[in-house]
Design an enzyme around this catalytic site. Structure first.
Site, PDB file in Angstrom:
ATOM      1  N   HIS A 141      15.551   8.343  28.398  1.00  0.00           N
ATOM      2  CA  HIS A 141      15.305   9.369  29.412  1.00  0.00           C
ATOM      3  C   HIS A 141      14.177  10.302  28.983  1.00  0.00           C
ATOM      4  CE1 HIS A 141      19.755   8.437  29.194  1.00  0.00           C
ATOM      5  NE2 HIS A 141      19.329   7.748  30.230  1.00  0.00           N
TER       6      HIS A 141
ATOM      7  N   ALA B 243      26.047   1.793  30.900  1.00  0.00           N
ATOM      8  CA  ALA B 243      26.308   2.832  29.906  1.00  0.00           C
ATOM      9  C   ALA B 243      27.428   3.770  30.331  1.00  0.00           C
ATOM     10  CB  ALA B 243      25.031   3.618  29.640  1.00  0.00           C
ATOM     11  N   SER B 244      27.433   4.185  31.589  1.00  0.00           N
ATOM     12  CA  SER B 244      28.449   5.136  32.025  1.00  0.00           C
ATOM     13  C   SER B 244      29.843   4.539  32.019  1.00  0.00           C
ATOM     14  CB  SER B 244      28.112   5.659  33.428  1.00  0.00           C
ATOM     15  OG  SER B 244      28.126   4.601  34.374  1.00  0.00           O
TER      16      SER B 244
ATOM     17  N   GLU C   2      15.428   1.907  33.611  1.00  0.00           N
ATOM     18  CA  GLU C   2      16.850   2.084  33.927  1.00  0.00           C
ATOM     19  C   GLU C   2      17.083   1.873  35.424  1.00  0.00           C
ATOM     20  OE1 GLU C   2      20.466   5.034  32.416  1.00  0.00           O
ATOM     21  OE2 GLU C   2      18.475   5.867  32.762  1.00  0.00           O
TER      22      GLU C   2
END
Length: 333
Positions: A221, A70-71, A282
């Site tokens: 999250h 994702a980052s 994650e």
């Protein structure tokens, strides 16, 4: 089964990451990007077997919904054309992981996005991934500017074409930002959690699910700050003249368990209905270390769910049944 709805290919081969650097350098200099490198199956196998697959086996996770890192989606870098090429490369690589390990990983895609640009390319890439490669979900970046929040809220018509495609294809989106381009917001410690909370508030202020009743959005999250401030959001819904959260949002919005301590998971499961919680870890992601207070990895979230007050039926919902309901393309057990 235990199904992890939140996995990323954070250990992709170095050649893949290096090509992205070369691509962005070429864009900055106004020249064509180099050809994408040849990456052998053996490189992919090594990157997975010693990392995500090893940990999944150790922790008893049977299946992971696996998407590009994702980052590294980097929607704020290079422009839309570069984002299209990068997204295709990332999605093709994740498809190869799922092809090499079909019993352990199912693919989810990143989308080509750029601030201020339409979503036609994103819709086309979603269709390519779902219709031709068997992807089961997507990551949707609500802030492709990288922490400057220049895009319209998720309830704006800007997003409706993508939602229509999602409903037609019957795939959910994980609302997940990428890296932060704003020095005021650390990526994983601030920008991610800000985005989770902001997305929920945007949805609360609108009426998106009256228009798209089958749309499903996963806020990762643990929902950011939302469960901790559940009373605030219930009160804001009342002040804004909106229906109660349970009927206004929670038929369509879900939170994962990527919360890295026992009190946080206990809070999540005591505040949010068990129907709305999906198991996620994650792992090999934002928090990779070992908690010195417990001796276990922070991201070993199965331990927290099993140590919670949920009964056996509730654990079964979180670990498998809810994930299958929200991700129907996973198929039957």
């Amino acid at each position: 089964m235990i199904i992890d709805c939140h996995g990323h290919y954070t250990t992709a081969p170095a050649a893949h990451t290096r090509w992205r650097e070369e691509q962005l350098a070429a864009v900055g200099e106004g020249r064509p990007a180099p050809a994408y490198p040849l990456i052998g199956d053996d490189e992919i196998v090594e990157s997975i077997e010693s990392n995500q697959l090893r940990l999944a086996r150790e922790r008893g996770i049977d299946l992971t919904v696996f998407s590009p890192r994702a980052s590294a989606m980097g929607h704020h870098e290079g422009g839309l054309e570069a984002s299209v090429a990068w997204s295709r490369a990332c999605n093709d690589l994740v498809a190869r992981v799922a092809g090499l390990f079909p019993d352990a990983f199912v693919p989810a895609c990143q989308l080509p996005q750029a601030a201020g640009e339409p979503l036609d390319a994103a819709i086309a890439e979603l269709r390519r991934c779902v219709e031709t490669m068997g992807f089961v979900a997507l990551n949707l970046d609500p802030d492709p500017s990288g922490g400057h929040w220049t895009s319209p809220p998720l309830t704006d018509p800007h997003w409706f074409g993508l939602y229509e495609a999602m409903c037609e294809l019957d795939v959910p989106a994980m609302v997940h930002v990428s890296a932060s381009d704003n020095p005021a917001f650390h990526a994983t410690g601030a920008h991610y959690l800000n985005a989770d909370t902001t997305a929920f508030m945007q949805l609360l202020q609108g009426d998106l699910f009256a228009r798209f009743p089958t749309l499903r959005l996963v806020i990762p999250h643990g929902g950011g700050a939302v469960p901790y401030h559940w009373g605030r959001y219930r009160g804001l819904a009342d002040m804004l003249g909106q229906p109660p959260l349970e009927t206004h949002l929670m038929r369509n919005v879900f939170f994962d368990t990527c919360v890295y301590h026992q009190p946080g998971i206990d809070l999540l499961l005591s505040v949010v209905d068990v129907d709305n919680v999906l198991f996620g870890s994650e792992m090999v992601g934002a928090v990779r270390g070992i908690d010195p207070r417990t001796g276990h990895h922070f991201d070993d979230t199965r331990r927290y769910v099993e140590a919670s007050a949920l009964d056996e039926a509730g654990r079964r919902q979180v670990f498998e049944e809810n994930v299958r309901r929200v991700y129907p393309r996973l198929g039957a057990p």
